[in-house]
Motif scaffolding. Structure first.
Motif, PDB file in Angstrom:
ATOM      1  N   LYS A  39     -43.007 -28.748  24.635  1.00 46.88           N
ATOM      2  CA  LYS A  39     -44.164 -28.905  25.511  1.00 46.88           C
ATOM      3  C   LYS A  39     -43.732 -28.706  26.961  1.00 46.88           C
ATOM      4  O   LYS A  39     -42.739 -29.292  27.403  1.00 46.88           O
ATOM      5  N   ILE A  40     -44.461 -27.877  27.674  1.00 48.07           N
ATOM      6  CA  ILE A  40     -44.206 -27.644  29.086  1.00 48.07           C
ATOM      7  C   ILE A  40     -45.360 -28.243  29.862  1.00 48.07           C
ATOM      8  O   ILE A  40     -46.528 -27.904  29.619  1.00 48.07           O
ATOM      9  N   ASP A  41     -45.065 -29.153  30.776  1.00 51.69           N
ATOM     10  CA  ASP A  41     -46.089 -29.775  31.614  1.00 51.69           C
ATOM     11  C   ASP A  41     -46.174 -29.034  32.937  1.00 51.69           C
ATOM     12  O   ASP A  41     -45.174 -28.859  33.629  1.00 51.69           O
ATOM     13  N   ILE A  42     -47.395 -28.622  33.287  1.00 50.37           N
ATOM     14  CA  ILE A  42     -47.639 -27.923  34.540  1.00 50.37           C
ATOM     15  C   ILE A  42     -48.464 -28.859  35.409  1.00 50.37           C
ATOM     16  O   ILE A  42     -49.583 -29.223  35.052  1.00 50.37           O
ATOM     17  N   LEU A  43     -47.902 -29.280  36.509  1.00 48.72           N
ATOM     18  CA  LEU A  43     -48.584 -30.190  37.429  1.00 48.72           C
ATOM     19  C   LEU A  43     -48.760 -29.502  38.770  1.00 48.72           C
ATOM     20  O   LEU A  43     -47.795 -28.981  39.327  1.00 48.72           O
ATOM     21  N   ARG A  44     -49.987 -29.522  39.284  1.00 52.03           N
ATOM     22  CA  ARG A  44     -50.265 -28.955  40.603  1.00 52.03           C
ATOM     23  C   ARG A  44     -50.817 -30.061  41.479  1.00 52.03           C
ATOM     24  O   ARG A  44     -51.693 -30.817  41.054  1.00 52.03           O
TER      25      ARG A  44
ATOM     26  N   ARG B 176     -55.466 -32.740  42.285  1.00 53.56           N
ATOM     27  CA  ARG B 176     -54.388 -32.756  41.300  1.00 53.56           C
ATOM     28  C   ARG B 176     -54.887 -32.042  40.052  1.00 53.56           C
ATOM     29  O   ARG B 176     -56.061 -32.153  39.699  1.00 53.56           O
ATOM     30  N   ARG B 177     -53.990 -31.342  39.400  1.00 53.28           N
ATOM     31  CA  ARG B 177     -54.369 -30.648  38.177  1.00 53.28           C
ATOM     32  C   ARG B 177     -53.197 -30.716  37.205  1.00 53.28           C
ATOM     33  O   ARG B 177     -52.075 -30.450  37.573  1.00 53.28           O
ATOM     34  N   ARG B 178     -53.489 -31.071  35.969  1.00 49.89           N
ATOM     35  CA  ARG B 178     -52.460 -31.156  34.946  1.00 49.89           C
ATOM     36  C   ARG B 178     -52.824 -30.215  33.814  1.00 49.89           C
ATOM     37  O   ARG B 178     -53.972 -30.154  33.373  1.00 49.89           O
ATOM     38  N   GLN B 179     -51.831 -29.458  33.373  1.00 48.55           N
ATOM     39  CA  GLN B 179     -52.042 -28.497  32.299  1.00 48.55           C
ATOM     40  C   GLN B 179     -50.795 -28.502  31.422  1.00 48.55           C
ATOM     41  O   GLN B 179     -49.693 -28.701  31.914  1.00 48.55           O
ATOM     42  N   GLY B 180     -50.968 -28.287  30.138  1.00 55.29           N
ATOM     43  CA  GLY B 180     -49.829 -28.228  29.227  1.00 55.29           C
ATOM     44  C   GLY B 180     -49.800 -26.907  28.488  1.00 55.29           C
ATOM     45  O   GLY B 180     -50.807 -26.222  28.365  1.00 55.29           O
TER      46      GLY B 180
ATOM     47  N   ARG C  37     -47.612 -24.965  25.025  1.00 52.37           N
ATOM     48  CA  ARG C  37     -46.646 -25.046  23.949  1.00 52.37           C
ATOM     49  C   ARG C  37     -46.640 -23.705  23.222  1.00 52.37           C
ATOM     50  O   ARG C  37     -47.625 -23.327  22.579  1.00 52.37           O
TER      51      ARG C  37
END
Length: 104
Positions: free
Chosen positions: A70-75, A83-87, A89
């Motif tokens: 899993k790769i977590d992408i946080l902006r 704030r923005r969170r996206q994952g 896989r």
């Protein structure tokens, strides 16, 4: 003997009996897949000529479909409350190399 093959946008070093994780291949479990060779090493001889490598066939058997880590992408933007969170896989395929043919 081993070969460097092109698999899903990456190059992988493979030998007979190795298990390799590559980007998703659209093939059923148990199906036979083929990879183009980029380099072939057989003892002391190294083959990198594209004309000779066109006859080399690296085959493998699809073992299973898996997912990568899993790769977590946080902006985040300062002072704005944005704030923005996206994952993400990646889907991957596990392949066992069965043969390297045409090595001459």
């Amino acid at each position: 003997m081993y070969a460097i093959v092109k698999a899903g946008g990456h190059q992988e070093k493979v030998a007979v009996g190795d298990t390799v994780t590559v980007d998703r291949i659209d093939a059923a479990v148990g199906a036979t897949v083929s990879f183009p060779a980029v380099l072939l090493v057989d003892g002391a001889s190294v083959t990198s000529d594209p004309k000779l490598l066109s006859g080399v066939k690296v085959t493998g058997e699809v073992l299973e479909e898996t997912k990568g880590p899993k790769i977590d992408i946080l902006r985040y933007k300062n002072k704005t409350g944005h704030r923005r969170r996206q994952g993400f896989r990646a889907k991957q395929t596990l392949v066992k190399i069965t043969a390297i043919n045409g090595a001459k």
